[in-house]
Design a protein around this motif. Structure first.
Motif, mmCIF file in Angstrom:
data_model
loop_
_atom_site.group_PDB
_atom_site.id
_atom_site.type_symbol
_atom_site.label_atom_id
_atom_site.label_comp_id
_atom_site.label_asym_id
_atom_site.label_seq_id
_atom_site.Cartn_x
_atom_site.Cartn_y
_atom_site.Cartn_z
ATOM 1 N N SER A 227 -49.590 28.965 13.388
ATOM 2 C CA SER A 227 -49.286 27.537 13.490
ATOM 3 C C SER A 227 -48.173 27.146 12.529
ATOM 4 O O SER A 227 -47.757 27.923 11.669
ATOM 5 C CB SER A 227 -50.540 26.697 13.192
ATOM 6 O OG SER A 227 -51.545 26.914 14.154
ATOM 7 N N GLY A 228 -47.714 25.910 12.661
ATOM 8 C CA GLY A 228 -46.712 25.335 11.770
ATOM 9 C C GLY A 228 -47.057 23.875 11.534
ATOM 10 O O GLY A 228 -48.144 23.533 11.100
ATOM 11 N N HIS A 229 -46.119 22.976 11.825
ATOM 12 C CA HIS A 229 -46.335 21.536 11.897
ATOM 13 C C HIS A 229 -46.401 20.835 10.544
ATOM 14 O O HIS A 229 -45.898 19.733 10.390
ATOM 15 C CB HIS A 229 -47.606 21.239 12.699
ATOM 16 C CG HIS A 229 -47.871 19.785 12.940
ATOM 17 N ND1 HIS A 229 -46.957 18.953 13.564
ATOM 18 C CD2 HIS A 229 -48.951 19.002 12.658
ATOM 19 C CE1 HIS A 229 -47.467 17.735 13.651
ATOM 20 N NE2 HIS A 229 -48.658 17.733 13.102
ATOM 21 N N VAL A 230 -47.027 21.432 9.535
ATOM 22 C CA VAL A 230 -47.278 20.704 8.289
ATOM 23 C C VAL A 230 -46.173 20.905 7.251
ATOM 24 O O VAL A 230 -46.208 20.311 6.172
ATOM 25 C CB VAL A 230 -48.652 21.076 7.677
ATOM 26 C CG1 VAL A 230 -49.759 20.831 8.675
ATOM 27 C CG2 VAL A 230 -48.685 22.508 7.198
ATOM 28 N N HIS A 231 -45.191 21.758 7.559
ATOM 29 C CA HIS A 231 -44.014 21.938 6.701
ATOM 30 C C HIS A 231 -44.392 22.340 5.272
ATOM 31 O O HIS A 231 -43.702 21.972 4.313
ATOM 32 C CB HIS A 231 -43.162 20.674 6.677
ATOM 33 C CG HIS A 231 -42.604 20.277 8.013
ATOM 34 N ND1 HIS A 231 -41.319 19.829 8.200
ATOM 35 C CD2 HIS A 231 -43.166 20.264 9.249
ATOM 36 C CE1 HIS A 231 -41.105 19.551 9.476
ATOM 37 N NE2 HIS A 231 -42.222 19.807 10.133
ATOM 38 N N GLY A 232 -45.497 23.036 5.122
ATOM 39 C CA GLY A 232 -45.900 23.483 3.792
ATOM 40 C C GLY A 232 -46.313 22.377 2.849
ATOM 41 O O GLY A 232 -46.417 22.584 1.645
ATOM 42 N N GLY A 233 -46.553 21.180 3.401
ATOM 43 C CA GLY A 233 -46.859 20.035 2.554
ATOM 44 C C GLY A 233 -45.622 19.307 2.067
ATOM 45 O O GLY A 233 -45.724 18.388 1.241
ATOM 46 N N LEU A 234 -44.445 19.726 2.550
ATOM 47 C CA LEU A 234 -43.136 19.130 2.256
ATOM 48 C C LEU A 234 -42.716 19.328 0.800
ATOM 49 O O LEU A 234 -41.745 19.999 0.520
ATOM 50 C CB LEU A 234 -43.104 17.649 2.625
ATOM 51 C CG LEU A 234 -41.713 16.996 2.552
ATOM 52 C CD1 LEU A 234 -40.733 17.693 3.494
ATOM 53 C CD2 LEU A 234 -41.784 15.523 2.854
ATOM 54 N N TRP A 235 -43.418 18.708 -0.134
ATOM 55 C CA TRP A 235 -43.200 18.950 -1.569
ATOM 56 C C TRP A 235 -44.379 19.776 -2.085
ATOM 57 O O TRP A 235 -45.542 19.478 -1.801
ATOM 58 C CB TRP A 235 -43.144 17.651 -2.356
ATOM 59 C CG TRP A 235 -42.042 16.714 -1.957
ATOM 60 C CD1 TRP A 235 -41.023 16.964 -1.091
ATOM 61 C CD2 TRP A 235 -41.874 15.376 -2.419
ATOM 62 N NE1 TRP A 235 -40.218 15.870 -0.974
ATOM 63 C CE2 TRP A 235 -40.705 14.877 -1.777
ATOM 64 C CE3 TRP A 235 -42.566 14.554 -3.298
ATOM 65 C CZ2 TRP A 235 -40.239 13.585 -1.994
ATOM 66 C CZ3 TRP A 235 -42.089 13.274 -3.525
ATOM 67 C CH2 TRP A 235 -40.939 12.792 -2.884
ATOM 68 N N ARG A 236 -44.090 20.817 -2.882
ATOM 69 C CA ARG A 236 -45.154 21.644 -3.428
ATOM 70 C C ARG A 236 -45.157 21.525 -4.946
ATOM 71 O O ARG A 236 -44.117 21.655 -5.596
ATOM 72 C CB ARG A 236 -44.994 23.111 -2.999
ATOM 73 C CG ARG A 236 -45.084 23.287 -1.485
ATOM 74 C CD ARG A 236 -45.226 24.737 -1.083
ATOM 75 N NE ARG A 236 -46.468 25.323 -1.560
ATOM 76 C CZ ARG A 236 -47.641 25.164 -0.958
ATOM 77 N NH1 ARG A 236 -47.744 24.424 0.137
ATOM 78 N NH2 ARG A 236 -48.724 25.745 -1.449
ATOM 79 N N LEU A 237 -46.328 21.252 -5.504
ATOM 80 C CA LEU A 237 -46.476 21.057 -6.947
ATOM 81 C C LEU A 237 -47.280 22.205 -7.547
ATOM 82 O O LEU A 237 -48.239 22.684 -6.925
ATOM 83 C CB LEU A 237 -47.189 19.735 -7.231
ATOM 84 C CG LEU A 237 -46.514 18.469 -6.679
ATOM 85 C CD1 LEU A 237 -47.351 17.248 -7.013
ATOM 86 C CD2 LEU A 237 -45.096 18.319 -7.215
ATOM 87 N N PRO A 238 -46.934 22.647 -8.745
ATOM 88 C CA PRO A 238 -47.699 23.715 -9.401
ATOM 89 C C PRO A 238 -49.175 23.336 -9.535
ATOM 90 O O PRO A 238 -49.503 22.195 -9.890
ATOM 91 C CB PRO A 238 -47.031 23.833 -10.780
ATOM 92 C CG PRO A 238 -45.660 23.260 -10.591
ATOM 93 C CD PRO A 238 -45.794 22.187 -9.570
ATOM 94 N N PHE A 239 -50.041 24.291 -9.220
ATOM 95 C CA PHE A 239 -51.498 24.141 -9.332
ATOM 96 C C PHE A 239 -52.071 23.099 -8.353
ATOM 97 O O PHE A 239 -53.260 22.818 -8.374
ATOM 98 C CB PHE A 239 -51.918 23.763 -10.763
ATOM 99 C CG PHE A 239 -51.285 24.609 -11.821
ATOM 100 C CD1 PHE A 239 -51.635 25.952 -11.953
ATOM 101 C CD2 PHE A 239 -50.323 24.084 -12.679
ATOM 102 C CE1 PHE A 239 -51.044 26.742 -12.932
ATOM 103 C CE2 PHE A 239 -49.728 24.866 -13.660
ATOM 104 C CZ PHE A 239 -50.102 26.200 -13.779
ATOM 105 N N VAL A 240 -51.228 22.521 -7.527
ATOM 106 C CA VAL A 240 -51.681 21.508 -6.569
ATOM 107 C C VAL A 240 -51.453 21.972 -5.145
ATOM 108 O O VAL A 240 -52.331 21.902 -4.292
ATOM 109 C CB VAL A 240 -50.956 20.161 -6.809
ATOM 110 C CG1 VAL A 240 -51.338 19.149 -5.723
ATOM 111 C CG2 VAL A 240 -51.297 19.610 -8.192
ATOM 112 N N GLY A 241 -50.265 22.479 -4.854
ATOM 113 C CA GLY A 241 -49.900 22.873 -3.498
ATOM 114 C C GLY A 241 -49.144 21.768 -2.800
ATOM 115 O O GLY A 241 -48.437 20.970 -3.436
ATOM 116 N N GLY A 242 -49.302 21.698 -1.481
ATOM 117 C CA GLY A 242 -48.567 20.726 -0.689
ATOM 118 C C GLY A 242 -48.991 19.296 -0.981
ATOM 119 O O GLY A 242 -50.150 19.020 -1.315
ATOM 120 N N VAL A 243 -48.032 18.379 -0.849
ATOM 121 C CA VAL A 243 -48.291 16.977 -1.164
ATOM 122 C C VAL A 243 -48.766 16.188 0.046
ATOM 123 O O VAL A 243 -49.676 15.362 -0.053
ATOM 124 C CB VAL A 243 -47.030 16.318 -1.768
ATOM 125 C CG1 VAL A 243 -47.208 14.807 -1.897
ATOM 126 C CG2 VAL A 243 -46.720 16.929 -3.133
#
Length: 296
Positions: A227-243
């Motif tokens: 799958s795709g669609h979520v763009h990796g969360g767009l912004w990725r933050l350390p220890f948090v992941g996708g926004v």
């Protein structure tokens, strides 16, 4: 203001400045650079190791003139098949965008067979434009799968390849019905052939919603979902992941990587583009390189 407070403010401003510079550099890097992310997936029923490359969410963007850099990166992987997993075009794509995508499919077809399923953006095309897209992809040598499957040979293995949107429909009505539901009444009647399929089964499902919110793996053979669609969360933050995710909202649980649902693995690509004018941050676009190997 005390000297101590001034020092604290100075440190905070320096940190803020560093963060802004880092974000600006990341935005530039993420707008031009693509990485390869590697997975090894045991696929029940295959006998020969093979490699596939999955790409998603290109949204009519080009990496280099005529996508030369994207094509070169894919060619370096020496895949046995290439999967285009939806939103390769944006909803406002015109005939020129379709022709450019067809040209990309034609070039990729020189590397390996190309299989394409639509995303939510192409799903919004009016009927004639979707028909034109299908014709262009097939004229370029690609296989167009939209709510259908094809039994294909990949690296000497027979695999049932399923292409569908992967959204909430028809699962929402199916799982909300307390009575025995005849799936042949739904828009995905072909699912009846997937209940007891003897072939290894790979789903190209642009949206991960069907896996996140429902449990189709309990009734249908689903060895692997891409799958795709979520763009990796767009912004990725350390220890948090996708926004942010269009499927789950802020700080999604499922944003990028491999997830397990029962006996089914889902590989969720972070894709190749952002959201319109909003840049990706600390989240380089990617292609997914998946080595399919026999079960040990």
């Amino acid at each position: 203001m005390s000297l101590r407070l001034k020092r604290i403010m100075t440190v905070l401003l320096i940190i803020l400045g560093i963060c802004l510079i880092a974000a600006a550099v990341s935005a530039v890097v993420c707008s031009v650079s693509v990485k390869a992310t590697y997975y090894t997936e045991e696929l029940p029923g295959i006998e020969t190791p093979c490699r596939v490359v999955a790409i998603s969410d290109l949204h009519s963007k080009e990496y280099g003139e005529d996508n030369e850099r994207l094509i070169s990166l894919i060619a370096e992987q020496k895949p046995d098949a290439i999967f285009c997993v939806g939103d390769m075009l944006s909803r406002d794509a015109d005939s020129e965008d379709i022709e450019r995508f067809a040209a990309l499919v034609r070039r990729l077809r020189e590397i390996a067979p190309v299989y394409y399923t639509i995303g939510n953006h192409e799903d919004e095309f009016y009927t004639a434009k979707l028909t034109d897209l299908k014709a262009a992809v097939e004229d370029a040598g690609g296989v167009f799968l939209n709510n259908e499957y094809s039994d294909v040979e990949i690296g000497g293995n027979r695999i049932r390849l399923v292409g569908l949107l992967g959204g909430n429909s028809p699962w929402l009505s199916y799982y909300s019905d307390d009575s025995d539901h005849d799936l042949s009444d739904t828009e995905y009647a072909f699912f009846e052939d997937l209940r007891s399929c003897e072939l290894p089964t790979v789903y190209l499902a642009h949206m991960p919603n069907m896996m996140i919110f429902f449990e189709p793996w309990e009734e249908f053979r689903m060895d692997l979902v891409i799958s795709g669609h979520v763009h990796g969360g767009l912004w990725r933050l350390p220890f948090v992941g996708g926004v942010i995710s269009p499927s789950e909202g802020l700080f999604p649980e499922y944003d990028h990587g491999r997830y397990r649902f029962g006996d089914t693995d889902m590989i969720l690509s972070s894709g190749l583009y952002g959201y319109g004018m909003v840049p990706r941050l600390f989240n380089r676009p990617e292609i997914c390189v998946i080595d399919l190997v026999p079960e040990e």
